[in-house]
Design a protein around this motif. Sequence first.
Motif, PDB file in Angstrom:
ATOM      1  N   LEU A  49       0.800  -1.225   0.000  1.00  0.00           N
ATOM      2  CA  LEU A  49       0.000   0.000   0.000  1.00  0.00           C
ATOM      3  C   LEU A  49       0.833   1.275   0.000  1.00  0.00           C
ATOM      4  CD1 LEU A  49      -2.878  -0.957   2.490  1.00  0.00           C
ATOM      5  CD2 LEU A  49      -2.879  -1.047  -0.017  1.00  0.00           C
ATOM      6  N   GLY A 183      -5.872  -0.408   7.042  1.00  0.00           N
ATOM      7  CA  GLY A 183      -6.967  -0.772   6.150  1.00  0.00           C
ATOM      8  C   GLY A 183      -8.069   0.274   6.135  1.00  0.00           C
ATOM      9  N   LEU A 184      -8.432   0.771   7.321  1.00  0.00           N
ATOM     10  CA  LEU A 184      -9.462   1.805   7.404  1.00  0.00           C
ATOM     11  C   LEU A 184      -9.002   3.099   6.740  1.00  0.00           C
ATOM     12  CD1 LEU A 184     -10.725   1.252  11.077  1.00  0.00           C
ATOM     13  CD2 LEU A 184     -11.921   0.661   8.953  1.00  0.00           C
ATOM     14  N   ASN A 186      -6.800   3.419   4.341  1.00  0.00           N
ATOM     15  CA  ASN A 186      -6.765   3.216   2.893  1.00  0.00           C
ATOM     16  C   ASN A 186      -8.173   3.256   2.298  1.00  0.00           C
ATOM     17  OD1 ASN A 186      -5.191   2.402   0.422  1.00  0.00           O
ATOM     18  ND2 ASN A 186      -6.559   0.626   0.545  1.00  0.00           N
ATOM     19  N   THR A 187      -9.133   2.644   3.011  1.00  0.00           N
ATOM     20  CA  THR A 187     -10.521   2.663   2.540  1.00  0.00           C
ATOM     21  C   THR A 187     -11.080   4.079   2.514  1.00  0.00           C
ATOM     22  OG1 THR A 187     -10.864   0.449   3.472  1.00  0.00           O
ATOM     23  CG2 THR A 187     -12.837   1.739   2.960  1.00  0.00           C
ATOM     24  N   ALA A 188     -10.650   4.890   3.503  1.00  0.00           N
ATOM     25  CA  ALA A 188     -11.117   6.276   3.575  1.00  0.00           C
ATOM     26  C   ALA A 188     -10.412   7.185   2.572  1.00  0.00           C
ATOM     27  CB  ALA A 188     -10.905   6.818   4.984  1.00  0.00           C
ATOM     28  N   GLY A 189      -9.461   6.633   1.831  1.00  0.00           N
ATOM     29  CA  GLY A 189      -8.775   7.414   0.812  1.00  0.00           C
ATOM     30  C   GLY A 189      -7.583   8.205   1.307  1.00  0.00           C
TER      31      GLY A 189
END
Length: 449
Positions: A49, A183-184, A186-189
């Motif tokens: 990532l 992970g959170l 990355n999901t939130a941008g």
Amino acid sequence: MLHAMIGKLRRKALDLLSDPGLRGALVSISVRIAAAFVGLGLQILLARLMALEDYGIYVILWTWVSVVGQIGVLGFYDSAARFIPRYGRRESHDHLAGYLATGFRAVIAGSGLLAAAALTFLFVLPGLIDPAFLLPLGVLALGFPILSLETYLTGIARGFGWYALSTVPGYILRPALIMLGVGLANTAGCHLDAVTVLAIVVFASIIVLLVQALLLRARLPKRARPTTNRERRRFWLLASVLMMPAMTAEELFVWIDVLILGFLVAPEQASLYFAAQRSLSLAAFVQYGFMLVAARGFSLSLASADRAGLQGRITRSTNATFWLTIPSVALTLVAGYPLLHLFGPAFVAAYPCLALLGLAYVIRGATGQAAELLVVQGRYRLSLLIVSISVATCILLMLLFVPLWGINGAAAAMVLVQLMRLVVVTFLVHRQTGYWVLVRPFTRVADAG
């Protein structure tokens, strides 16, 4: 013949398992094997990532924190393995409570001063730091007290022989929390640069510290009143601080290759090397598992003035470490290419490093827990001498080899350094203490000592 061989192996296994310390080591190793997969999963996630440069910055800074953090603990992580088993064996509960209280205050003060010094340096002399490292260093400096307290609590758990409590929070819970946070984010941008990831690491460490503190408080003796003897408190502080140079240097030696590479190669190359090193987590955790329990066992034998028993513990621990390191390295080498590919296609180029570092781990395992023996005996000068020779040799060899062969030269340097260390440790420890720390692979455990 096959039946006789199986019977011999069975007797050897039962002989090893008869030692409570080795049983504790196996518990610790089992936890660390699980931790190896969790930690490896975290590094793969970060490598996937993050940009290669950002991942390299994260690797270099987190490695430095592992070394510098020993200063903030002021030696109380290691002195816990010396004093807690001794006071427990002698039922000196007031001294035990006094030691724990003294350590807590000292770690708060030491880590606070370390954080203040780091932040002051970054504020007053920012030009001395690469701009890419400036903000990540500031985040880590703020987290120094948290990380130091966590290290101290881990040392207390190790001193009491609570091996799961000394490993699960830091090596399973924290990586799991970091993976969740990353992970959170990355999901939130969010852009996962070194600053963001290190901030997540510090926040996860706060949660781990709270969990570990609550679990320890529930298990610690509650009726004992801490000793109020000022001389005793000074003795604990002095004994712990005297350990600090040797143990900081020992931690430096563990990470010296990554640290030196941070100065000699670009962060991208350092990240490739770090991936190879992390891929050998299974071998590293085997050795750490025995280290975790060895100091307590050595301390108990010293408290009983049992030289033969201590030599037996040393031999059993070293033999088990050596024999378990070999298959763990072999399994890693077999799975090496697909394992490195999980980090990303570019990381496959680090396989020669993986092979050389695996050999270095096997050589290191041949002297077992010699460093822990010196800790519990209070032989700080001898420990510091050994690790200073090792660090100086490593720096010299890496300065010679890295310009010629890059990260492969760094791995080759570690093989030669471990060979040199094996000779120095075996000779000096036997000469100064009378104990034999080199592996005796074909010696029956019952006859050791």
